[in-house]
Design a protein around this motif. Structure first.
Motif: not given
Length: 444
Positions: A358-364
């Motif tokens: 994983k390099l970059y991740s986000c959740c909303e």
């Protein structure tokens, strides 16, 4: 005075490079037209003033108009096209720098910090693109972009500084696609990371990557990731921006397919099948309904690891009626059995010792995204690529929508030009010469 961007953008990698940002780094696309701070009584460019001075060529007027309509990337192009064409006199050239007030709708007031920064920055470019003098532009960009930001793209090279970011997309994109209308499908984030996935209807009118302009409308499938931490000034500003276009799908549309045809339908990509707004999701609704980003994150990361590094069936994490919008060469999968058979099985058969990073991740809320790599040792050829016997690291962008503890929809784009480079092939040269993997396979 003419609009000229100051400073020298520094290129630090080639357009086809697969170089990754350092792990301690991590990337746009929204509107209104008002200013904050004192305004000069004379020489200022108010909202009622003309966009360009009298005498501006009709061609330039068209370019600026299209850019303002097309979105953030196009608006940036207008700024640079104006500078390169003539000594245009822009309104407000003698005024002190003024900071634009985005004046966002109240519904956007509770957005996570990273998402809100992208919305404001996009709004500035939509409202003021091509209208501000260089000093005002610099002062406003400083509100949103860190001076040492890194821009990394698939196709347009890797650049440093905000001016490098603008230059990176301007030269090739603006000349190739003078008319584009962007439709954001997904736009979400958290306090530090934001992401979008978008399609653009673009008129391909100029040569690009050595490919002769087909002079036809195409659909550009695009994804962006942004790292927007709080810096030493106490502001959230863009430190890293990754942008990827599904160039394999674009070449397929103009009759220059580089990949072999997929057994699944190719070319269709849609917004989420949910009333969460377009782009989805609307933060205020997500928050009011108490949608849990942590549960969504746990699920999608399990699905991600199982799908690409494991051996389990997708039904463990995906809804049986799921929809997967894959890139060119893979296509659209409806239903978990189709996804297992035509997406996962060929990949797992071609690669062993698979790992994911994983390099970059986000959740909303129930929406999640991840930019990462899948590494493996090829024991067979995948999608017609001569991968057998080689170790590769495939950069991939994923987006997911979760419903009732199952993944309902997924969107994925692969860095095929970077993968080709690892296998000793030049994706862009093959496209320019009209060659596909069929001709490569014939020589193996």
């Amino acid at each position: 005075m003419a609009f000229v961007l100051k400073g020298s953008p520094e290129v630090f990698a080639s357009p086809a490079s697969t170089a990754l940002p350092s792990p301690d780094m991590r990337r746009q696309e929204s509107s209104n037209d008002s200013w904050t701070g004192p305004l000069s009584a004379t020489g200022s460019a108010g909202a009622g003033e003309p966009l360009l001075e009298k005498g501006t060529s009709r061609q330039t007027q068209k370019l600026v108009g299209r850019a303002l309509f097309g979105g953030m990337t196009a608006a940036m192009l207008a700024l640079l096209i104006l500078a390169s064409q003539s000594q245009l006199q822009l309104p407000g050239s003698g005024a002190a720098p003024r900071i634009w007030n985005p004046d966002l709708r109240v519904e956007f007031g509770t957005e996570p910090a990273a998402k809100n920064i992208i919305r404001k920055f996009d709004g500035y470019n939509m409202a003021r693109g091509g209208r501000d003098d260089a000093r005002t532009f610099d002062a406003n960009v400083d509100q949103y972009m860190a001076p040492n930001m890194v821009y990394e793209s698939v196709g347009f090279g890797n650049w440093k500084t905000p001016h490098g970011w603008a230059k990176g997309e301007e030269h090739n994109y603006g000349m190739a696609f003078p008319e584009t209308v962007f439709t954001q499908m997904l736009f979400f984030g958290d306090e530090e990371i934001a992401t979008t996935t978008t399609y653009g209807k673009a008129l391909w009118k100029g040569d690009l990557f050595g490919v002769k302009a087909p002079k036809q409308w195409v659909t550009l499938r695009i994804t962006d990731f942004y790292d927007i931490p709080m810096d030493s000034t106490g502001r959230h500003r863009i430190r890293y921006n990754f942008m990827m276009v599904d160039w394999a799908d674009t070449m397929r549309q103009i009759g220059r397919p580089v990949l072999l045809p997929s057994v699944l339908p190719e070319g269709l990509v849609l917004p989420p099948s949910a009333n969460d707004g377009v782009p989805a999701p609307l933060s205020a609704v997500v928050q009011a309904e108490g949608r849990d980003p942590w549960q969504a994150r746990k699920l999608v990361e399990k699905a991600w690891r199982s799908d690409w590094a494991g051996e389990g069936s997708a039904r463990d994490h995906w809804d049986k009626e799921m929809t997967f919008y894959g890139p060119a060469g893979i296509g659209l999968a409806k239903g978990v059995e189709t996804y297992d058979k035509h997406v996962l099985a060929p990949f797992r058969e071609a690669f062993t010792n698979r790992t994911v990073e994983k390099l970059y991740s986000c959740c909303e809320g129930n929406y999640c995204a991840l930019l990462g790599e899948v590494r493996g040792a090829a024991v067979g050829n995948w999608l017609g690529l001569p991968s057998k016997g080689k170790k590769v690291a495939i950069r991939i962008a994923w987006h997911w929508r979760v419903v009732a503890s199952k993944v309902q929809e997924g969107w994925m784009i692969i860095d095929f030009p970077g993968l080709f480079q690892q296998l000793g092939l030049d994706f862009y040269v093959m496209a320019a010469e009209g060659k596909s993997l069929a001709s490569v396979s014939a020589t193996l």
